[in-house]
Design an enzyme around this catalytic site. Structure first.
Site, PDB file in Angstrom:
ATOM      1  N   GLY A  56      46.888  43.608  60.757  1.00 23.26           N
ATOM      2  CA  GLY A  56      47.512  44.235  59.248  1.00 23.26           C
ATOM      3  C   GLY A  56      46.782  45.476  58.830  1.00 23.26           C
ATOM      4  O   GLY A  56      45.559  45.562  58.705  1.00 23.26           O
ATOM      5  N   GLN A  61      43.879  51.337  52.135  1.00 19.46           N
ATOM      6  CA  GLN A  61      42.532  51.259  52.926  1.00 19.46           C
ATOM      7  C   GLN A  61      42.617  52.532  53.935  1.00 19.46           C
ATOM      8  O   GLN A  61      41.591  52.113  54.458  1.00 19.46           O
ATOM      9  CB  GLN A  61      42.450  49.395  54.379  1.00 19.46           C
ATOM     10  CG  GLN A  61      42.981  48.411  53.615  1.00 19.46           C
ATOM     11  CD  GLN A  61      43.290  47.655  54.732  1.00 19.46           C
ATOM     12  OE1 GLN A  61      43.814  47.304  54.852  1.00 19.46           O
ATOM     13  NE2 GLN A  61      42.273  46.541  54.659  1.00 19.46           N
ATOM     14  N   CYS A 104      38.359  40.687  57.260  1.00 20.48           N
ATOM     15  CA  CYS A 104      38.644  43.148  57.134  1.00 20.48           C
ATOM     16  C   CYS A 104      38.813  44.000  57.510  1.00 20.48           C
ATOM     17  O   CYS A 104      37.419  44.165  57.724  1.00 20.48           O
ATOM     18  CB  CYS A 104      39.070  42.959  55.185  1.00 20.48           C
ATOM     19  SG  CYS A 104      40.197  44.003  54.143  1.00 20.48           S
ATOM     20  N   LEU A 105      39.693  44.101  58.134  1.00 25.42           N
ATOM     21  CA  LEU A 105      38.721  45.980  58.108  1.00 25.42           C
ATOM     22  C   LEU A 105      38.314  47.034  57.608  1.00 25.42           C
ATOM     23  O   LEU A 105      37.092  47.548  57.444  1.00 25.42           O
ATOM     24  CB  LEU A 105      40.347  46.537  59.217  1.00 25.42           C
ATOM     25  CG  LEU A 105      41.115  46.388  59.623  1.00 25.42           C
ATOM     26  CD1 LEU A 105      42.114  46.902  60.396  1.00 25.42           C
ATOM     27  CD2 LEU A 105      40.173  45.666  61.132  1.00 25.42           C
ATOM     28  N   HIS A 146      46.963  38.280  52.550  1.00 23.71           N
ATOM     29  CA  HIS A 146      46.414  39.101  52.024  1.00 23.71           C
ATOM     30  C   HIS A 146      46.716  40.474  51.671  1.00 23.71           C
ATOM     31  O   HIS A 146      45.899  41.295  51.149  1.00 23.71           O
ATOM     32  CB  HIS A 146      45.439  38.916  53.874  1.00 23.71           C
ATOM     33  CG  HIS A 146      44.737  40.323  54.147  1.00 23.71           C
ATOM     34  ND1 HIS A 146      42.785  40.011  54.148  1.00 23.71           N
ATOM     35  CD2 HIS A 146      43.910  41.518  54.623  1.00 23.71           C
ATOM     36  CE1 HIS A 146      42.161  40.323  54.516  1.00 23.71           C
ATOM     37  NE2 HIS A 146      42.977  41.505  54.236  1.00 23.71           N
ATOM     38  N   GLU A 147      47.925  41.432  51.949  1.00 22.75           N
ATOM     39  CA  GLU A 147      47.841  42.115  52.807  1.00 22.75           C
ATOM     40  C   GLU A 147      48.848  43.012  50.780  1.00 22.75           C
ATOM     41  O   GLU A 147      48.314  43.920  50.401  1.00 22.75           O
ATOM     42  CB  GLU A 147      49.104  43.027  53.352  1.00 22.75           C
ATOM     43  CG  GLU A 147      48.946  42.574  54.986  1.00 22.75           C
ATOM     44  CD  GLU A 147      47.457  43.744  55.381  1.00 22.75           C
ATOM     45  OE1 GLU A 147      47.270  44.610  54.163  1.00 22.75           O
ATOM     46  OE2 GLU A 147      46.951  43.115  56.251  1.00 22.75           O
ATOM     47  N   HIS A 150      45.973  43.163  49.072  1.00 15.70           N
ATOM     48  CA  HIS A 150      45.164  44.887  49.122  1.00 15.70           C
ATOM     49  C   HIS A 150      46.336  45.775  47.947  1.00 15.70           C
ATOM     50  O   HIS A 150      45.288  46.746  47.561  1.00 15.70           O
ATOM     51  CB  HIS A 150      45.473  45.289  51.043  1.00 15.70           C
ATOM     52  CG  HIS A 150      43.723  45.055  51.578  1.00 15.70           C
ATOM     53  ND1 HIS A 150      43.081  45.390  50.790  1.00 15.70           N
ATOM     54  CD2 HIS A 150      43.859  44.733  52.337  1.00 15.70           C
ATOM     55  CE1 HIS A 150      42.424  44.465  51.927  1.00 15.70           C
ATOM     56  NE2 HIS A 150      42.690  44.260  52.826  1.00 15.70           N
TER      57      HIS A 150
HETATM   58 ZN    ZN Z   1      42.018  43.407  54.389  1.00 13.53          ZN
END
Ligand code: ZN
Length: 171
Positions: A56, A61, A104-105, A146-147, A150
Protein backbone atom coordinates in the site's frame (compact mmCIF):
# COMPACT_ATOMS: atom_id res chain seq x y z
CA UNK A 1 2.83 5.58 -24.50
CA UNK A 2 2.67 6.23 -20.79
CA UNK A 3 5.88 6.25 -18.87
CA UNK A 4 5.67 5.08 -15.29
CA UNK A 5 8.48 5.74 -12.93
CA UNK A 6 9.16 5.01 -9.30
CA UNK A 7 9.23 8.11 -7.14
CA UNK A 8 11.34 9.08 -4.17
CA UNK A 9 9.84 7.62 -0.98
CA UNK A 10 9.51 10.16 1.78
CA UNK A 11 10.50 8.96 5.25
CA UNK A 12 10.08 10.02 8.83
CA UNK A 13 13.84 10.39 9.14
CA UNK A 14 13.95 13.67 7.19
CA UNK A 15 12.49 16.72 8.90
CA UNK A 16 10.75 18.22 5.86
CA UNK A 17 9.42 14.84 4.78
CA UNK A 18 8.28 14.01 8.33
CA UNK A 19 6.15 17.15 8.35
CA UNK A 20 4.33 16.00 5.21
CA UNK A 21 3.82 12.54 6.68
CA UNK A 22 2.23 13.92 9.84
CA UNK A 23 -0.09 16.45 8.17
CA UNK A 24 -3.63 15.76 6.93
CA UNK A 25 -3.86 15.61 3.14
CA UNK A 26 -6.34 17.69 1.15
CA UNK A 27 -9.06 16.14 -1.00
CA UNK A 28 -8.45 15.36 -4.65
CA UNK A 29 -10.51 17.59 -6.95
CA UNK A 30 -12.49 14.94 -8.85
CA UNK A 31 -12.22 17.02 -12.04
CA UNK A 32 -8.47 16.42 -11.85
CA UNK A 33 -8.99 12.67 -12.38
CA UNK A 34 -9.61 13.43 -16.07
CA UNK A 35 -6.20 15.11 -16.22
CA UNK A 36 -3.50 12.82 -17.68
CA UNK A 37 -1.07 14.18 -15.09
CA UNK A 38 -3.23 12.78 -12.28
CA UNK A 39 -3.50 9.39 -14.00
CA UNK A 40 0.26 9.44 -14.46
CA UNK A 41 0.70 10.21 -10.76
CA UNK A 42 -1.42 7.17 -9.88
CA UNK A 43 0.64 4.94 -12.20
CA UNK A 44 3.85 6.31 -10.73
CA UNK A 45 2.56 5.58 -7.22
CA UNK A 46 1.87 1.98 -8.29
CA UNK A 47 5.39 1.72 -9.71
CA UNK A 48 6.83 3.16 -6.49
CA UNK A 49 4.88 0.70 -4.34
CA UNK A 50 5.96 -2.26 -6.46
CA UNK A 51 9.62 -1.27 -6.51
CA UNK A 52 9.60 -0.88 -2.73
CA UNK A 53 7.76 -4.23 -2.40
CA UNK A 54 5.02 -2.55 -0.40
CA UNK A 55 1.37 -3.51 -0.45
CA UNK A 56 0.00 0.00 0.00
CA UNK A 57 1.14 3.57 -0.60
CA UNK A 58 -0.44 6.91 0.21
CA UNK A 59 0.25 10.14 -1.70
CA UNK A 60 1.93 11.93 1.25
CA UNK A 61 4.56 9.16 1.16
CA UNK A 62 5.75 10.58 -2.17
CA UNK A 63 5.37 14.17 -1.07
CA UNK A 64 1.89 14.91 -2.39
CA UNK A 65 -0.64 16.18 0.13
CA UNK A 66 -3.61 14.47 -1.53
CA UNK A 67 -6.22 12.01 -0.27
CA UNK A 68 -5.10 9.32 -2.66
CA UNK A 69 -3.75 5.84 -1.96
CA UNK A 70 -3.00 2.66 -3.88
CA UNK A 71 -3.25 -0.90 -2.57
CA UNK A 72 -1.64 -3.94 -4.18
CA UNK A 73 -3.85 -6.77 -5.46
CA UNK A 74 -1.65 -9.27 -3.60
CA UNK A 75 -3.40 -8.24 -0.38
CA UNK A 76 -6.46 -10.38 -1.09
CA UNK A 77 -7.75 -12.80 -3.66
CA UNK A 78 -10.81 -10.52 -3.83
CA UNK A 79 -8.72 -7.99 -5.82
CA UNK A 80 -7.75 -8.75 -9.41
CA UNK A 81 -6.18 -5.34 -9.95
CA UNK A 82 -4.71 -2.63 -7.72
CA UNK A 83 -7.20 -0.72 -5.64
CA UNK A 84 -7.05 3.04 -6.24
CA UNK A 85 -8.63 4.95 -3.40
CA UNK A 86 -9.51 8.63 -3.80
CA UNK A 87 -10.95 10.76 -0.97
CA UNK A 88 -11.78 7.73 1.21
CA UNK A 89 -14.07 7.78 4.22
CA UNK A 90 -14.41 4.88 6.64
CA UNK A 91 -18.17 4.72 7.05
CA UNK A 92 -18.11 1.70 9.37
CA UNK A 93 -15.55 -0.05 11.53
CA UNK A 94 -16.37 -3.28 13.32
CA UNK A 95 -16.22 -3.21 17.11
CA UNK A 96 -14.23 -6.42 16.87
CA UNK A 97 -10.51 -5.77 16.49
CA UNK A 98 -7.56 -7.94 15.63
CA UNK A 99 -3.94 -7.29 16.51
CA UNK A 100 -1.36 -7.79 13.78
CA UNK A 101 2.12 -6.73 12.82
CA UNK A 102 2.61 -3.65 10.64
CA UNK A 103 5.45 -1.82 9.02
CA UNK A 104 5.57 1.21 6.76
CA UNK A 105 7.63 2.17 3.72
CA UNK A 106 8.10 5.61 5.32
CA UNK A 107 9.53 4.14 8.53
CA UNK A 108 12.00 1.53 7.29
CA UNK A 109 13.01 -1.34 9.56
CA UNK A 110 10.41 -0.50 12.23
CA UNK A 111 7.65 -3.00 12.96
CA UNK A 112 5.04 -3.29 15.65
CA UNK A 113 1.73 -4.72 16.71
CA UNK A 114 -1.35 -2.64 15.98
CA UNK A 115 -4.99 -3.39 16.81
CA UNK A 116 -7.30 -2.65 13.89
CA UNK A 117 -10.97 -3.19 13.23
CA UNK A 118 -11.44 -6.65 11.74
CA UNK A 119 -13.89 -5.32 9.16
CA UNK A 120 -14.33 -1.88 7.63
CA UNK A 121 -16.63 -0.33 5.09
CA UNK A 122 -14.93 2.36 3.03
CA UNK A 123 -16.53 4.81 0.63
CA UNK A 124 -14.21 6.37 -1.92
CA UNK A 125 -13.85 7.28 -5.59
CA UNK A 126 -11.92 5.10 -8.00
CA UNK A 127 -9.39 6.49 -10.48
CA UNK A 128 -12.21 7.31 -12.90
CA UNK A 129 -14.21 9.21 -10.29
CA UNK A 130 -16.78 6.47 -9.73
CA UNK A 131 -18.15 6.37 -6.19
CA UNK A 132 -17.40 2.98 -4.68
CA UNK A 133 -18.39 1.31 -1.41
CA UNK A 134 -16.24 -1.60 -0.30
CA UNK A 135 -16.52 -3.82 2.75
CA UNK A 136 -13.22 -5.50 3.58
CA UNK A 137 -11.96 -7.90 6.22
CA UNK A 138 -8.64 -9.05 7.60
CA UNK A 139 -5.51 -7.89 5.76
CA UNK A 140 -7.33 -5.67 3.26
CA UNK A 141 -9.22 -4.02 6.14
CA UNK A 142 -5.90 -3.47 7.91
CA UNK A 143 -4.23 -1.97 4.85
CA UNK A 144 -7.18 0.35 4.20
CA UNK A 145 -7.05 1.60 7.80
CA UNK A 146 -3.27 2.08 7.58
CA UNK A 147 -3.59 4.09 4.35
CA UNK A 148 -6.52 6.21 5.56
CA UNK A 149 -4.44 6.98 8.63
CA UNK A 150 -1.67 8.26 6.32
CA UNK A 151 -4.16 10.63 4.68
CA UNK A 152 -5.00 11.98 8.12
CA UNK A 153 -1.34 12.45 9.03
CA UNK A 154 -1.31 9.43 11.35
CA UNK A 155 1.38 6.79 11.28
CA UNK A 156 1.18 3.23 12.56
CA UNK A 157 3.73 4.04 15.26
CA UNK A 158 1.04 6.28 16.80
CA UNK A 159 -0.97 3.09 17.38
CA UNK A 160 1.71 0.50 18.17
CA UNK A 161 1.18 -1.42 21.38
CA UNK A 162 4.55 -3.16 21.21
CA UNK A 163 7.41 -3.15 18.75
CA UNK A 164 8.45 -6.38 17.06
CA UNK A 165 11.36 -7.64 15.05
CA UNK A 166 9.42 -7.67 11.78
CA UNK A 167 8.34 -11.01 10.42
CA UNK A 168 6.85 -9.67 7.23
CA UNK A 169 6.57 -6.35 5.50
CA UNK A 170 3.11 -4.84 5.63
CA UNK A 171 2.23 -1.50 3.97
ZN1 ZN B 1 2.58 3.32 5.73
Amino acid sequence: MKRTKALHLWTLFNEREAKMLTTSAGPVDLNDLADPATQQLIDNMLATMRRAEGIGLAAPQIGRSLQLAVIAPEVTVALDEPLIVVNPKLVHLSAETVTGEEGCLSIPRVFGLVARATQVTARFFDRHGRLTTLTARDLLARVIQHEVDHLNGRLFINRVTSYTRGQELLP
